[in-house]
Design an enzyme around this catalytic site. Sequence first.
Site, PDB file in Angstrom:
ATOM      1  N   CYS A  80       2.371  38.403 -49.059  1.00 21.95           N
ATOM      2  CA  CYS A  80       2.243  38.206 -50.504  1.00 21.95           C
ATOM      3  C   CYS A  80       2.479  36.756 -50.895  1.00 21.95           C
ATOM      4  O   CYS A  80       1.835  36.248 -51.799  1.00 21.95           O
ATOM      5  CB  CYS A  80       3.189  39.127 -51.255  1.00 21.95           C
ATOM      6  SG  CYS A  80       4.891  38.929 -50.767  1.00 21.95           S
TER       7      CYS A  80
ATOM      8  N   GLU B 286      -6.737  36.736 -55.159  1.00 23.00           N
ATOM      9  CA  GLU B 286      -6.025  36.892 -53.890  1.00 23.00           C
ATOM     10  C   GLU B 286      -6.969  37.495 -52.850  1.00 23.00           C
ATOM     11  O   GLU B 286      -7.604  38.510 -53.097  1.00 23.00           O
ATOM     12  CB  GLU B 286      -4.836  37.830 -54.111  1.00 23.00           C
ATOM     13  CG  GLU B 286      -3.996  38.004 -52.879  1.00 23.00           C
ATOM     14  CD  GLU B 286      -2.820  38.933 -53.129  1.00 23.00           C
ATOM     15  OE1 GLU B 286      -3.022  39.991 -53.758  1.00 23.00           O
ATOM     16  OE2 GLU B 286      -1.707  38.599 -52.711  1.00 23.00           O
TER      17      GLU B 286
ATOM     18  N   GLY C 178       2.695  45.832 -54.324  1.00 22.87           N
ATOM     19  CA  GLY C 178       1.286  46.056 -54.030  1.00 22.87           C
ATOM     20  C   GLY C 178       0.411  45.242 -54.957  1.00 22.87           C
ATOM     21  O   GLY C 178       0.824  44.193 -55.460  1.00 22.87           O
TER      22      GLY C 178
ATOM     23  N   GLU D 155       6.245  44.159 -57.886  1.00 24.00           N
ATOM     24  CA  GLU D 155       6.140  42.944 -57.060  1.00 24.00           C
ATOM     25  C   GLU D 155       4.689  42.880 -56.634  1.00 24.00           C
ATOM     26  O   GLU D 155       4.249  43.681 -55.805  1.00 24.00           O
ATOM     27  CB  GLU D 155       7.012  43.066 -55.798  1.00 24.00           C
ATOM     28  CG  GLU D 155       8.478  43.304 -56.051  1.00 24.00           C
ATOM     29  CD  GLU D 155       9.223  42.016 -56.325  1.00 24.00           C
ATOM     30  OE1 GLU D 155       8.731  40.939 -55.994  1.00 24.00           O
ATOM     31  OE2 GLU D 155      10.318  42.116 -56.909  1.00 24.00           O
TER      32      GLU D 155
ATOM     33  N   LYS E  20       6.998  56.346 -50.929  1.00 25.37           N
ATOM     34  CA  LYS E  20       5.626  56.565 -50.468  1.00 25.37           C
ATOM     35  C   LYS E  20       5.115  55.321 -49.753  1.00 25.37           C
ATOM     36  O   LYS E  20       4.900  54.278 -50.371  1.00 25.37           O
ATOM     37  CB  LYS E  20       4.689  56.872 -51.638  1.00 25.37           C
ATOM     38  CG  LYS E  20       3.369  57.426 -51.137  1.00 25.37           C
ATOM     39  CD  LYS E  20       2.194  57.142 -52.041  1.00 25.37           C
ATOM     40  CE  LYS E  20       1.397  55.942 -51.614  1.00 25.37           C
ATOM     41  NZ  LYS E  20       0.803  55.973 -50.278  1.00 25.37           N
TER      42      LYS E  20
HETATM   43  P1  NAD Z   1      -2.196  48.515 -53.038  1.00 21.06           P
HETATM   44  O1  NAD Z   1      -1.786  48.223 -54.422  1.00 21.06           O
HETATM   45  O2  NAD Z   1      -3.574  48.938 -52.775  1.00 21.06           O
HETATM   46  O3  NAD Z   1      -1.271  49.657 -52.432  1.00 21.06           O
HETATM   47  C1  NAD Z   1       0.131  49.573 -52.495  1.00 21.06           C
HETATM   48  C2  NAD Z   1       0.684  50.974 -52.484  1.00 21.06           C
HETATM   49  O4  NAD Z   1       0.272  51.632 -53.669  1.00 21.06           O
HETATM   50  C3  NAD Z   1       0.207  51.838 -51.324  1.00 21.06           C
HETATM   51  O5  NAD Z   1       1.278  52.644 -50.879  1.00 21.06           O
HETATM   52  C4  NAD Z   1      -0.858  52.696 -51.969  1.00 21.06           C
HETATM   53  O6  NAD Z   1      -1.032  53.927 -51.335  1.00 21.06           O
HETATM   54  C5  NAD Z   1      -0.276  52.898 -53.357  1.00 21.06           C
HETATM   55  N1  NAD Z   1      -1.257  53.269 -54.375  1.00 21.06           N
HETATM   56  C6  NAD Z   1      -2.592  53.033 -54.403  1.00 21.06           C
HETATM   57  N2  NAD Z   1      -3.138  53.574 -55.515  1.00 21.06           N
HETATM   58  C7  NAD Z   1      -2.139  54.150 -56.209  1.00 21.06           C
HETATM   59  C8  NAD Z   1      -2.062  54.864 -57.449  1.00 21.06           C
HETATM   60  N3  NAD Z   1      -3.130  55.090 -58.208  1.00 21.06           N
HETATM   61  N4  NAD Z   1      -0.861  55.312 -57.855  1.00 21.06           N
HETATM   62  C9  NAD Z   1       0.238  55.079 -57.136  1.00 21.06           C
HETATM   63  N5  NAD Z   1       0.233  54.425 -55.949  1.00 21.06           N
HETATM   64  C10 NAD Z   1      -0.939  53.965 -55.490  1.00 21.06           C
HETATM   65  O7  NAD Z   1      -1.805  47.230 -52.209  1.00 21.06           O
HETATM   66  P2  NAD Z   1      -1.933  47.009 -50.636  1.00 21.06           P
HETATM   67  O8  NAD Z   1      -3.370  46.761 -50.335  1.00 21.06           O
HETATM   68  O9  NAD Z   1      -1.219  48.065 -49.881  1.00 21.06           O
HETATM   69  O10 NAD Z   1      -1.080  45.678 -50.465  1.00 21.06           O
HETATM   70  C11 NAD Z   1      -1.593  44.451 -50.746  1.00 21.06           C
HETATM   71  C12 NAD Z   1      -1.091  43.947 -52.075  1.00 21.06           C
HETATM   72  O11 NAD Z   1       0.330  43.962 -52.133  1.00 21.06           O
HETATM   73  C13 NAD Z   1      -1.470  42.494 -52.290  1.00 21.06           C
HETATM   74  O12 NAD Z   1      -1.867  42.303 -53.622  1.00 21.06           O
HETATM   75  C14 NAD Z   1      -0.166  41.763 -52.019  1.00 21.06           C
HETATM   76  O13 NAD Z   1      -0.044  40.501 -52.570  1.00 21.06           O
HETATM   77  C15 NAD Z   1       0.824  42.700 -52.560  1.00 21.06           C
HETATM   78  N6  NAD Z   1       2.155  42.418 -52.005  1.00 21.06           N
HETATM   79  C16 NAD Z   1       3.107  41.866 -52.829  1.00 21.06           C
HETATM   80  C17 NAD Z   1       4.373  41.563 -52.332  1.00 21.06           C
HETATM   81  C18 NAD Z   1       5.451  40.983 -53.216  1.00 21.06           C
HETATM   82  O14 NAD Z   1       6.612  40.999 -52.832  1.00 21.06           O
HETATM   83  N7  NAD Z   1       5.137  40.473 -54.384  1.00 21.06           N
HETATM   84  C19 NAD Z   1       4.657  41.834 -50.993  1.00 21.06           C
HETATM   85  C20 NAD Z   1       3.660  42.374 -50.187  1.00 21.06           C
HETATM   86  C21 NAD Z   1       2.417  42.682 -50.717  1.00 21.06           C
END
Ligand code: NAD
Length: 495
Positions: free
Chosen positions: A300, A399, A242, A265, A189
């Site tokens: 990230c 963050e 995320g 992650e 997804k």
């Molecule tokens: P997010 O958590 O809002 O979304 C990530 C994914 O989760 C998206 O596909 C979203 O649609 C999905 N999602 C949202 N709500 C959900 C739910 N209730 N159930 C299942 N899936 C759901 O994050 P974002 O805004 O897309 O990305 C930013 C975040 O990701 C930041 O915190 C960043 O640091 C982190 N990130 C971490 C890494 C790493 O490798 N550690 C890499 C890139 C980004």
Amino acid sequence: MLDVTRIEALRHAPIAPVLHVIDGTSRPSRDGATSEVISPLDGRAMAVMARGKAVDAEDAIAAARHAFEDGRWSGLPPAERKRIMLRWAGLIEAQALDIAVLGVRNNGTEIGMALKAEPMSAAATIRYYAEATDKIYGEIAPTGDDVLGLVHRAPVGVVGAIVPWNFPLMIGAWKLGPALAAGNTVVLKPAETASLTLVRIAELALEAGVPAGVFNVILGEGKVVGEAMSLSPEIDVLVFTGSGGVGRRLLENAAKSNLKRVYLELGGKSPNIVFADAPSLDEAVKVSAAGIFRNSGQVCVAGSRLLVERSIHEEFVARLVRATEAMKVGDPLDPATAAGAVNSLTQLEQNLRFVAEARAMGRGIMTGGIRILEETGGYYMAPTIVTGVDPADRLAQAEVFGPVLAVLPFDSEEEAVAIANGTDYGLAAAVWTASLSRAHRMVRRLRAGIVHVNTYGGSDLTVPLGGVKQSGNGHDKSLHAFDKYLDLKSAWIKL
Ligand code: NAD
């Protein structure tokens, strides 16, 4: 050299409706629901995309389950899986620029970085894991003579992958590569605001010969289709990149459903620590600016807290401001751009709230802090440097995931370590020093998944990436990534 003519030809190229990829076919949602895809470059609709519901996610999961159980992928000789995945990597690479432009229009990353970090990196990752497919051995246990103890490494089954919008292909491939090489099937997804390139590479997987149902892409809102995935009893392992909030939710849903394993992650608030004896302040300034502002801080591992030894603090900040103001911010399809668009209006507004709060607390906004290029309709923000930040400030703890750098002075190594380790996160860190002993001490003392020395942000596929504390568990990249996708399975044979 980037092919500017090709980039311009693709800038406004029409995009066919974007559909789910389920069981080897491109499909609309069962109820026909769609959503508009808004480009952060100009705030306009660039495509229409299927918007899935739980039932669509269940279709994708059922396809993946069926494809796993009948062995159409896990039952292939590993060398055959390797051949197909190598062909897939080749197809991605052959269309890399077109895929990169599509991705830039969708998520706003500057094209130079997007080309390398997205299709090219995804192809390299798929190739790396494809090459490993026929090199994974089991073990024979050191038992007594009357038995034979075997340790197999067996695919875990159906893998659910949920990925964010900042580097959808790179992060997607970090999961797809080892999951598929190990013989699993996958339902992926993408984030709502960065789905298009993942659909494109799923179509290329089919063209390369990945059998139907082995790699499915389901589109829609996280709280709808992501939620259905995390509650599904048919997903064996869920891998996620995320935010921490969603990570928590996935753990709860795993507990409520089938206790699926969940690997997270998550975010970071990574400290970039510059000691007065840094070997080159010029290099430290240049790399520190890139380490927070590339992809508009939506990285990230971004070095979002700059800790500078007090004796060089003033000079360092002055130089950093100059370097930052020299960065070209704007149209991410212009190869000269150093920082492109913020991914969405919501994210831009969130970034600006952090700045407003710091300003209200009397912190120094040394540069930036504002939305720019509003006349384009796009979501652009001037790279922002905030000084006088206290380690307890929200800007030093939470963050932002945007182009906002918090600068904090320190007086001793001890204090630097205390500030650096004083957040809930532990993803990345960096130390700039000419002292070998101090460098090694800091590598040991900093609580982070990766510590850079005299650089920021570098790494390649050979080293694992993962966080400690609330930055997550489990690792992407390197052969260690296979641990998430292969179960140890023992056999005890009486002779
Ligand atoms: P997010 O958590 O809002 O979304 C990530 C994914 O989760 C998206 O596909 C979203 O649609 C999905 N999602 C949202 N709500 C959900 C739910 N209730 N159930 C299942 N899936 C759901 O994050 P974002 O805004 O897309 O990305 C930013 C975040 O990701 C930041 O915190 C960043 O640091 C982190 N990130 C971490 C890494 C790493 O490798 N550690 C890499 C890139 C980004």
